[in-house]
Design an enzyme around this catalytic site. Structure first.
Site, PDB file in Angstrom:
ATOM      1  N   CYS A 175       5.884   4.935   7.614  1.00 42.95           N
ATOM      2  CA  CYS A 175       6.819   3.841   7.343  1.00 42.95           C
ATOM      3  C   CYS A 175       7.765   3.690   8.542  1.00 42.95           C
ATOM      4  CB  CYS A 175       7.561   4.125   6.033  1.00 42.95           C
ATOM      5  SG  CYS A 175       8.748   2.878   5.514  1.00 42.95           S
ATOM      6  N   ASP A 231      -0.311  -4.326   1.861  1.00 42.90           N
ATOM      7  CA  ASP A 231       1.062  -4.020   2.249  1.00 42.90           C
ATOM      8  C   ASP A 231       1.822  -5.324   2.435  1.00 42.90           C
ATOM      9  OD1 ASP A 231       3.442  -3.263   3.513  1.00 42.90           O
ATOM     10  OD2 ASP A 231       2.483  -1.663   4.656  1.00 42.90           O
ATOM     11  N   HIS A 266       1.659  -0.461   0.881  1.00 47.16           N
ATOM     12  CA  HIS A 266       2.513   0.330   1.757  1.00 47.16           C
ATOM     13  C   HIS A 266       2.688   1.720   1.148  1.00 47.16           C
ATOM     14  CE1 HIS A 266       5.402   0.627   5.031  1.00 47.16           C
ATOM     15  NE2 HIS A 266       6.222   1.280   4.202  1.00 47.16           N
TER      16      HIS A 266
END
Length: 298
Positions: A175, A231, A266
């Protein structure tokens, strides 16, 4: 909110300056919460959260100095061994919490000296924040890329003096840390990087003047980028832009690869969160280890 109340309580009870009390406050807060996970990352999915044993490993917090500041970091390595390949493990937006520490232990079990620096340490402690928006506004947005690059340089120096082989170093991040992985691969002489769903584009600010797509052509180490087609925060057209930028870049840029997992959201590697997807997570981990080996790290 409970987490914020606990943080305020411990701030008032623990002695010392803002920098001196940091490690104690982090430890006390995590103990009070009863978990080692960031409050912002709740709820925890216990059924899938991995717990890697520290048996046979040397683990725990260390500090090293960068420009007069003592940077705290979590370290994990095979006990009693030296000359180890090094991997920098870069935190999610939530900071260095149990998931990142566990990931470091997984690398240690694979034979690495893994070090995860707390890269927000100058700006504040993310552990007690209960809202991502506040965490972003009050800490994350104030962390300059230049500071992060210097702190990672310091982590490599520490590793080299404490059982690691800095000539066989790699970086991986998740991330927020995925973006940093791309940046560091353009900054310093690591041998390889693995970026898990790191943002590739963005607005230029004083703290974040350039983004991975801007630096892609200048990579010094090949990066394996692992992304999810579902995502919502990283559109696939930005992945395509990155592919194009890499194709016209340095030798390391052209050797880089991007893998997109169909239907993966994600944070698909984050086994403690609802976003976890076992198939892509396990495949990505195997690819990461193979990538490091293929590029002379392991």
């Amino acid at each position: 909110m409970l987490a914020e109340d606990l943080k305020n309580d411990f701030d008032s009870l623990l002695p010392g300056t803002a920098t001196g009390q940091g490690a104690t406050r982090r430890t006390a807060l995590k103990a009070a919460l009863g978990v080692g996970y960031a409050a912002t990352a709740m709820p925890i999915v216990a059924q899938t959260a991995v717990k890697t044993s520290a048996d046979g490993l040397t683990v725990g917090e260390v500090t090293y100095e960068v420009n007069g500041f003592k940077v705290p970091a979590y370290r994990a390595a095979p006990a009693g061994k030296t000359g180890l390949p090094v991997v920098l493990v870069i935190q999610e937006i939530f900071g260095v919490h149990e998931y990142i520490a566990d990931t470091a232990r997984r690398f240690a079990r694979a034979g690495y000296l893994a070090i995860a620096p707390e890269l927000y340490a100058r700006q504040g402690d993310p552990a007690g924040f209960g809202e991502i928006a506040r965490l972003q506004a009050e800490i994350v947005s104030k962390v300059p890329d230049a500071q992060v690059m210097a702190d990672l340089d310091g982590a490599l120096k520490w590793a080299a003096a404490n059982g690691g082989d800095a000539n066989r170093a790699a970086i991986t991040g998740f991330c927020w840390g995925g973006r940093i992985t791309w940046l560091y691969a353009a900054h310093a002489p690591v041998k390889a990087g693995v970026a898990w769903y790191g943002r590739l584009v963005g607005n230029s600010t004083e703290a974040t003047p350039r983004h991975p797509v801007d630096l892609a052509a200048q990579l010094k180490a090949p990066v394996l980028g692992l992304y999810g087609a579902a995502d919502t925060g990283i559109p696939l057209d930005t992945v395509d832009k990155m592919k194009a930028a890499l194709a016209g870049g340095s030798t390391a840029a052209r050797a880089s690869q991007l893998v997109v997992y169909p239907d993966a959201p994600h944070a698909f590697h984050a086994d403690y969160r609802p976003s976890f997807r076992q198939g892509p997570a396990e495949d990505g981990w195997k690819r990461a280890l193979a990538w490091f080996k293929a590029n002379g790290v392991a």
